[in-house]
Design a protein around this motif. Structure first.
Motif, PDB file in Angstrom:
ATOM      1  N   LEU B  48       0.839  -1.209   0.000  1.00  0.00           N
ATOM      2  CA  LEU B  48       0.000   0.000   0.000  1.00  0.00           C
ATOM      3  C   LEU B  48       0.873   1.258   0.000  1.00  0.00           C
ATOM      4  O   LEU B  48       0.555   2.241  -0.681  1.00  0.00           O
ATOM      5  N   GLY B  49       1.954   1.216   0.771  1.00  0.00           N
ATOM      6  CA  GLY B  49       2.851   2.375   0.806  1.00  0.00           C
ATOM      7  C   GLY B  49       3.482   2.662  -0.541  1.00  0.00           C
ATOM      8  O   GLY B  49       3.639   3.811  -0.951  1.00  0.00           O
ATOM      9  N   LYS B  50       3.838   1.599  -1.252  1.00  0.00           N
ATOM     10  CA  LYS B  50       4.425   1.785  -2.584  1.00  0.00           C
ATOM     11  C   LYS B  50       3.399   2.321  -3.584  1.00  0.00           C
ATOM     12  O   LYS B  50       3.738   3.058  -4.494  1.00  0.00           O
ATOM     13  N   CYS B  51       2.154   1.891  -3.394  1.00  0.00           N
ATOM     14  CA  CYS B  51       1.128   2.229  -4.385  1.00  0.00           C
ATOM     15  C   CYS B  51       0.432   3.552  -4.094  1.00  0.00           C
ATOM     16  O   CYS B  51      -0.159   4.150  -5.009  1.00  0.00           O
ATOM     17  N   TRP B  52       0.459   4.000  -2.871  1.00  0.00           N
ATOM     18  CA  TRP B  52      -0.274   5.215  -2.513  1.00  0.00           C
ATOM     19  C   TRP B  52       0.113   6.403  -3.396  1.00  0.00           C
ATOM     20  O   TRP B  52      -0.777   7.115  -3.886  1.00  0.00           O
ATOM     21  N   PRO B  53       1.393   6.659  -3.656  1.00  0.00           N
ATOM     22  CA  PRO B  53       1.716   7.826  -4.494  1.00  0.00           C
ATOM     23  C   PRO B  53       1.117   7.741  -5.898  1.00  0.00           C
ATOM     24  O   PRO B  53       0.994   8.751  -6.582  1.00  0.00           O
ATOM     25  N   LYS B  54       0.744   6.550  -6.325  1.00  0.00           N
ATOM     26  CA  LYS B  54       0.213   6.377  -7.684  1.00  0.00           C
ATOM     27  C   LYS B  54      -1.298   6.166  -7.672  1.00  0.00           C
ATOM     28  O   LYS B  54      -1.875   5.798  -8.686  1.00  0.00           O
ATOM     29  N   PHE B  55      -1.913   6.378  -6.526  1.00  0.00           N
ATOM     30  CA  PHE B  55      -3.322   6.027  -6.380  1.00  0.00           C
ATOM     31  C   PHE B  55      -4.204   6.713  -7.421  1.00  0.00           C
ATOM     32  O   PHE B  55      -5.001   6.080  -8.105  1.00  0.00           O
ATOM     33  N   GLU B  56      -4.027   8.015  -7.549  1.00  0.00           N
ATOM     34  CA  GLU B  56      -4.911   8.753  -8.468  1.00  0.00           C
ATOM     35  C   GLU B  56      -4.726   8.281  -9.901  1.00  0.00           C
ATOM     36  O   GLU B  56      -5.685   8.028 -10.627  1.00  0.00           O
ATOM     37  N   ARG B  57      -3.454   8.186 -10.303  1.00  0.00           N
ATOM     38  CA  ARG B  57      -3.176   7.846 -11.698  1.00  0.00           C
ATOM     39  C   ARG B  57      -3.673   6.434 -12.019  1.00  0.00           C
ATOM     40  O   ARG B  57      -4.325   6.208 -13.045  1.00  0.00           O
ATOM     41  N   VAL B  58      -3.362   5.485 -11.152  1.00  0.00           N
ATOM     42  CA  VAL B  58      -3.741   4.096 -11.427  1.00  0.00           C
ATOM     43  C   VAL B  58      -5.253   3.919 -11.335  1.00  0.00           C
ATOM     44  O   VAL B  58      -5.855   3.216 -12.146  1.00  0.00           O
ATOM     45  N   SER B  59      -5.855   4.580 -10.374  1.00  0.00           N
ATOM     46  CA  SER B  59      -7.309   4.455 -10.240  1.00  0.00           C
ATOM     47  C   SER B  59      -8.017   5.001 -11.470  1.00  0.00           C
ATOM     48  O   SER B  59      -9.054   4.475 -11.890  1.00  0.00           O
ATOM     49  N   ALA B  60      -7.439   6.036 -12.045  1.00  0.00           N
ATOM     50  CA  ALA B  60      -8.076   6.632 -13.223  1.00  0.00           C
ATOM     51  C   ALA B  60      -7.955   5.728 -14.435  1.00  0.00           C
ATOM     52  O   ALA B  60      -8.797   5.758 -15.328  1.00  0.00           O
ATOM     53  N   ASN B  61      -6.907   4.908 -14.458  1.00  0.00           N
ATOM     54  CA  ASN B  61      -6.655   4.086 -15.638  1.00  0.00           C
ATOM     55  C   ASN B  61      -7.121   2.650 -15.508  1.00  0.00           C
ATOM     56  O   ASN B  61      -7.083   1.893 -16.463  1.00  0.00           O
ATOM     57  N   GLY B  62      -7.487   2.227 -14.332  1.00  0.00           N
ATOM     58  CA  GLY B  62      -7.895   0.836 -14.198  1.00  0.00           C
ATOM     59  C   GLY B  62      -8.041   0.449 -12.755  1.00  0.00           C
ATOM     60  O   GLY B  62      -8.319   1.280 -11.900  1.00  0.00           O
TER      61      GLY B  62
END
Lengths: 471, 170
Positions: B48-62
């Motif tokens: 979760l810590g690794k993915c949190w900074p990318k949350f917005e971008r990844v959530s928007a794409n899939g």
């Protein structure tokens, strides 16, 4: 056990998750810490220099006027059998005496190699003061493990005193971590243990400035040398790409490979070039790694001139450098890539098939020919289970593995005349089929003694393997 | 400027909601991979810590969950390569309210899973616990479908032959 039974078994066996506190906030905190660690790492050398001045090391120009006490030789105590137990040291539980004149970093792992030099003088006393200042342990609220495990495991320090006696302190950077004096009550948490280690780390590096490494500091490194480091990466933190003076390249296949790790020693000049490129050619931000078929997992295991061991990880062929918001990635190119490729090519025992194979059968028949010819390259294919040059087939050799000879009671008549016999299955998925979609052949290999090559006595084709997978 | 702040708040709230909803499910997969409650928690939180900074971008794409799961499995394999984080056998399971039979079953299952290579263990968890398809499993592990099939088959053979599970069945 059917697939549905396995599903049920897994579902039934998994416990309910323990109350985990605010995982989301913990994740954001972890991400922030990770960024901060990167910033701290970049300026590591400057920090070491800055700390070196006030601590008044014995070798510096700020030595105290009074003569320093004579430092008697002292060493790390023997390490207990794993799992690591607290060191047995001659100190009073919970109490660390004033006035140590030296301190040595020790491990809690039998393979751990301590730094060759002890931290001496005022810096040792300062470290003891920091240990004594650690407050009582307060169980972490909320999250069960504060992501401290990634910092590494337990280490210990041995403090030496003017009268020659030693006292021990264990620092646990794991979860929940803490600091323990002489097997006494644990105080503080992982961050306290990390702070103690960082203080020692910085002071020791500062002490080394202007000194020459002692003769015999370096040992012969191998891939196994990297298996016993406190945090999996290094004994001491000396920045992202330390100045290794000797190293080996280790490599193995993908996650499923049974291929044993292989290694080859770096030529010193090649090592310098590779490390220079690693420092200068990293890519910031996310770089997609190619972890597909044929990718290689590298490790560079090496030592500095002081004998400090490091491991640099290159999963899927790309090395991790630093630990910032995103890992910086170094993907070897040009001369550096050629050096690594050459080492793998010359050091590898991977079996190259005479011609690119287009079917599993062709792979197996080629292998069978090699076995019956007593060609030692057959062993490689047997071990690897993933021959090179084959497109999208995955033969898997299953037990009994090589060397696991069928006991006498299980011998069948056909192999009774041989001293040793092995039945071996080659099982593979056929991605072109639908359901069922796995196939198998069984080979019987025989030989009369350990000194003879195996030969194939017979094989049988089971055709489709009835697992019902994909149905 | 105020718009940026609002986006940040929405993102944080969405992330919190995702973790609240899916955190335990991720933990259960992590437990099957590690066999230890603390390591499972560490694994989930690291992912979760690794993915949190990318949350917005990844959530928007899939699917953000797929992204977290992939990160969790790659972290798991990375830890495994780093030797120091190898599994430590333990007879103590963290749940105090568990009856003895459950504990035995868990111990047997973890013992059986521990005999599998890490990749096979991951395949078993993804296919038979997380119910991913072969393609999804291949995507998570970064391998081909053929590898998933053959390694699944091999894992099943090994589990069926596992003494721990055989005795349990008996």
């Amino acid at each position: 056990m059917s697939e549905s039974e396995l599903r049920q078994l897994l579902t039934d066996a998994v416990p309910e998750a323990s109350p985990a506190g605010d995982r989301a906030e913990a994740a954001r905190t972890w991400a922030r810490r990770r960024r901060n660690r990167y910033v701290a790492g970049v300026s590591m050398a400057a920090v070491a220099i800055a700390i070196g001045i006030p601590v008044g090391l014995a070798q510096s120009s700020h030595q105290r006027v009074e003569p320093a006490p004579q430092l008697k030789e002292f060493a790390c105590p023997p390490v207990q059998q794993q799992p690591a137990a607290p060191q047995s040291l001659s100190s009073t539980p919970g109490r660390l005496s004033n006035g140590p004149i030296a301190v040595r970093l020790c491990g809690s792992d039998r393979g751990y190699q301590s730094p060759v030099d002890a931290l001496v003088g005022q810096a040792a006393d300062d470290l003891a003061s920091s240990v004594r200042a650690v407050g009582p342990q307060k169980p972490p609220s909320g999250v069960a493990c504060n992501l401290a495990l990634i910092e590494g495991r337990r280490l210990s320090f041995v403090f030496s005193y003017p009268d020659g006696h030693t006292e021990g302190v264990t620092v646990d950077r794991g979860c929940p971590g803490g600091v323990s004096i002489g097997n006494g009550q644990v105080r503080g948490l992982a961050q306290d243990a990390v702070a103690i280690f960082k203080q020692f780390n910085a002071a020791l590096l500062a002490q080394r400035l202007g000194q020459q490494p002692p003769s015999g500091a370096q040992t012969t490194v191998s891939c196994a040398s990297g298996d016993h480091l406190g945090d999996g990466r290094s004994q001491l933190d000396q920045g992202d790409v330390p100045s290794l003076t000797s190293a080996v390249l280790c490599w193995d296949g993908n996650l499923f490979s049974q291929q044993p790790t292989q290694e080859d020693a770096f030529d010193p000049q090649d090592l310098r070039l590779v490390l220079d490129r690693m420092r200068s050619d990293t890519s910031q931000g996310s770089v997609r790694r190619d972890c597909g078929k044929g990718s290689v997992n590298y490790r560079i295991v090496g030592e500095t001139a002081w004998g400090d061991r490091y491991v640099l990880y290159g999963d899927c062929g790309s090395f991790e450098v630093g630990s910032g918001d995103d890992f910086r990635i170094w993907k070897p190119q040009g001369e550096a890539a050629a050096i690594l490729a050459k080492m793998v090519a010359t050091g590898s025992t991977t079996l190259e098939l005479p011609a690119p194979a287009t079917s599993v059968e062709q792979v197996l028949f080629t292998w069978a020919d090699l076995v019956n010819a007593g060609d030692p390259r057959a062993d490689d294919l047997w071990v690897h289970g993933q021959p090179s040059g084959v497109a999208d087939v995955n033969p898997v050799f299953i037990s009994p593995g090589k060397g696991d000879v069928l006991p006498n009671g299980q011998r069948v008549t056909a192999v009774a005349g041989y001293a040793q016999a092995v039945e071996m299955d080659a099982l593979w998925g056929d991605s072109t089929a639908t359901c069922p979609d796995n196939r198998a052949k069984t080979f019987v290999l025989v030989r009369q003694s350990d000194f003879e090559p195996w030969r194939i006595l017979s094989w049988s084709d089971h055709g489709l393997y009835q697992h019902g997978l994909g149905c | 400027m105020s718009g940026t702040v609002v986006v940040q708040h929405v993102s944080t709230a969405d992330f919190d909601a995702f973790v609240a909803e899916r955190g335990d499910a991720l933990w259960r997969s992590a437990w099957l991979l590690t066999g230890d409650a603390h390591r499972a928690e560490d694994l989930v939180q690291t992912a979760l810590g690794k993915c949190w900074p990318k949350f917005e971008r990844v959530s928007a794409n899939g699917s953000f969950e797929a992204y977290v799961r992939r990160t969790m499995f790659t972290t798991y394999t990375a830890w495994w390569r780093r030797r120091w984080n190898g599994e430590v056998a333990t007879a103590t399971l963290p749940e105090s309210a568990t009856v003895a039979a459950d504990v035995d079953a868990r111990t047997d299952l973890i013992s059986a899973l521990a005999t599998l290579p890490k990749g096979q263990r991951a395949v078993v968890v993804l296919r038979y616990f997380d119910d991913l398809t072969e393609q999804q499993t291949a995507d998570v592990l970064g391998c081909t479908i053929g590898t998933v099939k053959s390694q699944t088959a091999r894992a099943l053979v090994a589990l069926r032959a596992s003494r721990a599970l055989t005795e349990e069945d008996a």
